[in-house]
Design an enzyme around this catalytic site. Structure first.
Site, PDB file in Angstrom:
ATOM      1  N   LYS A 115      24.110  34.730  36.879  1.00  0.00           N
ATOM      2  CA  LYS A 115      24.490  33.313  36.783  1.00  0.00           C
ATOM      3  C   LYS A 115      23.364  32.414  37.276  1.00  0.00           C
ATOM      4  O   LYS A 115      23.156  31.329  36.748  1.00  0.00           O
ATOM      5  CB  LYS A 115      25.773  33.040  37.569  1.00  0.00           C
ATOM      6  CG  LYS A 115      26.994  33.555  36.856  1.00  0.00           C
ATOM      7  CD  LYS A 115      28.263  32.853  37.298  1.00  0.00           C
ATOM      8  CE  LYS A 115      29.448  33.340  36.495  1.00  0.00           C
ATOM      9  NZ  LYS A 115      30.728  32.974  37.068  1.00  0.00           N
ATOM     10  N   LYS A 197      28.682  42.448  27.268  1.00  0.00           N
ATOM     11  CA  LYS A 197      30.140  42.250  27.299  1.00  0.00           C
ATOM     12  C   LYS A 197      30.540  40.976  26.542  1.00  0.00           C
ATOM     13  O   LYS A 197      29.751  40.031  26.484  1.00  0.00           O
ATOM     14  CB  LYS A 197      30.663  42.224  28.745  1.00  0.00           C
ATOM     15  CG  LYS A 197      30.465  40.928  29.464  1.00  0.00           C
ATOM     16  CD  LYS A 197      31.372  40.806  30.695  1.00  0.00           C
ATOM     17  CE  LYS A 197      31.124  39.438  31.316  1.00  0.00           C
ATOM     18  NZ  LYS A 197      31.921  39.078  32.439  1.00  0.00           N
ATOM     19  N   LYS A 200      32.936  34.481  27.800  1.00  0.00           N
ATOM     20  CA  LYS A 200      33.270  33.081  27.524  1.00  0.00           C
ATOM     21  C   LYS A 200      32.005  32.250  27.344  1.00  0.00           C
ATOM     22  O   LYS A 200      31.993  31.254  26.660  1.00  0.00           O
ATOM     23  CB  LYS A 200      34.022  32.467  28.709  1.00  0.00           C
ATOM     24  CG  LYS A 200      35.280  33.152  29.075  1.00  0.00           C
ATOM     25  CD  LYS A 200      35.954  32.456  30.251  1.00  0.00           C
ATOM     26  CE  LYS A 200      35.729  33.186  31.538  1.00  0.00           C
ATOM     27  NZ  LYS A 200      36.853  33.177  32.462  1.00  0.00           N
TER      28      LYS A 200
HETATM   29  P1  TYM Z   1      36.797  36.027  34.848  1.00  0.00           P
HETATM   30  O1  TYM Z   1      37.511  34.738  34.805  1.00  0.00           O
HETATM   31  O2  TYM Z   1      35.367  36.060  34.403  1.00  0.00           O
HETATM   32  O3  TYM Z   1      37.563  37.103  33.990  1.00  0.00           O
HETATM   33  C1  TYM Z   1      38.960  37.316  34.143  1.00  0.00           C
HETATM   34  C2  TYM Z   1      39.289  38.784  33.970  1.00  0.00           C
HETATM   35  O4  TYM Z   1      38.869  39.232  32.680  1.00  0.00           O
HETATM   36  C3  TYM Z   1      38.064  40.406  32.803  1.00  0.00           C
HETATM   37  N1  TYM Z   1      37.070  40.394  31.722  1.00  0.00           N
HETATM   38  C4  TYM Z   1      36.897  41.396  30.850  1.00  0.00           C
HETATM   39  N2  TYM Z   1      37.514  42.579  30.719  1.00  0.00           N
HETATM   40  C5  TYM Z   1      37.114  43.382  29.709  1.00  0.00           C
HETATM   41  N3  TYM Z   1      36.141  43.054  28.826  1.00  0.00           N
HETATM   42  C6  TYM Z   1      35.492  41.877  28.920  1.00  0.00           C
HETATM   43  N4  TYM Z   1      34.550  41.559  28.046  1.00  0.00           N
HETATM   44  C7  TYM Z   1      35.863  40.976  29.977  1.00  0.00           C
HETATM   45  N5  TYM Z   1      35.442  39.738  30.353  1.00  0.00           N
HETATM   46  C8  TYM Z   1      36.188  39.399  31.432  1.00  0.00           C
HETATM   47  C9  TYM Z   1      37.429  40.282  34.182  1.00  0.00           C
HETATM   48  O5  TYM Z   1      37.012  41.532  34.689  1.00  0.00           O
HETATM   49  C10 TYM Z   1      38.557  39.684  34.997  1.00  0.00           C
HETATM   50  O6  TYM Z   1      39.433  40.703  35.439  1.00  0.00           O
HETATM   51  N6  TYM Z   1      35.732  36.413  39.693  1.00  0.00           N
HETATM   52  C11 TYM Z   1      36.760  36.616  38.705  1.00  0.00           C
HETATM   53  C12 TYM Z   1      38.010  35.818  38.962  1.00  0.00           C
HETATM   54  C13 TYM Z   1      38.596  36.047  40.315  1.00  0.00           C
HETATM   55  C14 TYM Z   1      39.367  37.174  40.696  1.00  0.00           C
HETATM   56  C15 TYM Z   1      39.701  36.920  42.058  1.00  0.00           C
HETATM   57  C16 TYM Z   1      39.775  38.328  40.046  1.00  0.00           C
HETATM   58  C17 TYM Z   1      38.501  35.212  41.376  1.00  0.00           C
HETATM   59  N7  TYM Z   1      39.166  35.718  42.442  1.00  0.00           N
HETATM   60  C18 TYM Z   1      40.451  37.852  42.788  1.00  0.00           C
HETATM   61  C19 TYM Z   1      40.537  39.241  40.785  1.00  0.00           C
HETATM   62  C20 TYM Z   1      40.862  38.996  42.126  1.00  0.00           C
HETATM   63  C21 TYM Z   1      36.225  36.188  37.361  1.00  0.00           C
HETATM   64  O7  TYM Z   1      35.314  35.405  37.263  1.00  0.00           O
HETATM   65  O8  TYM Z   1      36.915  36.681  36.301  1.00  0.00           O
END
Ligand code: TYM
Length: 334
Positions: A115, A197, A200
């Protein structure tokens, strides 16, 4: 434990348009686990501002994400669905935990490095300490299990390290959480570059299927998906494009790669892509319809937001007060 059940915590950022990766990697597993655990599902809007946001867009996206959780089938009477920013305990615990986290640990986080490279003009301290806030999210509710995609595993390991370090100093304060990673959807790759991957923030919209894409767009994106010249439908690392399409198909239809390969025997890549597109549409179309229905019911959604924030605050405060005592903050006079 809450109500004799183990606790589950997870969250998603309200940044950018959510992709099929988010749904298959996270949300879908949330649904299967939701009966077994006492669940907290947060819209982590505080994490979102580590990257510049247009305030009105962020507010809209946060609400859309909260609506999506419910539309996907999470009952807000049973699952605590709430905005992270409505529970001040997240920020307060995050500060305390940051005093138990080392710069060296945060420096090793690959998501920070990625990032920081992407937003070179805004490498703010929040971006650096982002994983500490994530640890606070999880530990605040004494979560036993955290369903996430593979990309979040490093953050989860750090959360465990912080919890263990704190417990070693102050006794059994935090539950040490385990990650839950699904079998097939844990890492959905870009349709245009299957070594990356699905994300978004991808600049090429053809690489990602967004949860808001209509059926025609889904068909078009699947047709354009990058494959290979081997003309053979197999599930192996040497064919990352095909492997990714099979993973998507399996996650959408709840089948295994072995069964999917059997089904596709004798068929070409074109037919595989059509089958994948149909499986995705069969998941996303009902979801989109339900979102449209819920969005119209402002009173209902506002009620959910209010009630669940109160519930989250109650449990968050229980942990926070305990932690504050442990580190030596003076008792409050009632
Ligand atoms: P975020 O918002 O980027 O993504 C949300 C969830 O989606 C999963 N994910 C994927 N899984 C499979 N293939 C992909 N291409 C893919 N892209 C995203 C992510 O692994 C995630 O589970 N930091 C975290 C949000 C967060 C969080 C937490 C998660 C903040 N606090 C506490 C769990 C527990 C994040 O940015 O996810």
């Amino acid at each position: 434990m809450i109500n004799d059940k183990k606790v589950l915590f997870s969250g998603m950022q309200a940044t950018g348009s959510l992709t099929l990766g988010n749904y298959l990697g996270a949300l879908k597993n949330w649904l299967t686990l939701s009966d077994e655990y006492e669940c907290f599902y947060s819209v982590v809007d505080m994490h979102s501002i580590t990257v510049r946001q247009d305030p009105s867009v962020l507010r809209k996206r946060a609400r859309a994400l909260l609506t999506l959780y419910i539309a996907a089938g999470l009952d807000p009477k049973k699952n605590c669905i709430y905005y992270q920013s409505h529970v001040s305990g997240h920020a307060e615990l995050s500060w305390i935990l940051s005093c138990f986290t080392y710069m060296g640990e945060l420096n090793r986080m690959t998501q920070f490095k990625d990032k920081a490279a992407k937003h070179a003009d805004n490498i703010n301290a929040g971006l650096f300490t982002y994983p500490v806030l994530m640890a606070a999210d999880i530990l605040l509710y004494q979560a036993d299990v955290v369903p996430v995609g593979i990309d979040q595993m490093q953050h989860l390991e750090l959360t465990r390290d912080i919890a263990i370090r704190f417990n070693n100093l102050y006794g059994d304060v935090f539950t040490v959480p385990e990650a839950y990673v699904g079998k097939v959807g844990a890492k959905i790759m870009s349709l245009q570059d299957p070594d990356k991957k699905m994300s978004k923030s991808d600049e090429n919209p053809n690489g990602s299927i967004y949860l808001t894409d209509d059926p025609d767009t889904i068909v078009r994106k699947c047709r354009r998906a990058v494959t290979d010249s081997q003309a053979c439908i197999a599930y192996r690392d040497e064919q990352p494009g095909i492997k990714n399409l099979i993973n998507i198909y399996c996650a959408c239809t709840d089948t295994t790669p072995e069964k999917a390969i059997k089904e596709m025997e004798g068929r070409g890549y074109g037919e595989l892509k059509t089958a994948v597109a149909e499986s995705v549409i069969s998941i996303l179309k009902p979801l989109q319809d339900e979102i449209a229905r819920l969005e119209k019911d402002k009173t209902y959604l506002d009620g959910v937001i209010k009630e669940n924030a109160q519930k989250a605050n109650y449990y968050a405060m229980k942990t926070l007060r305990k932690v504050q005592r442990k580190v030596g903050f003076p008792d409050r006079i009632r």
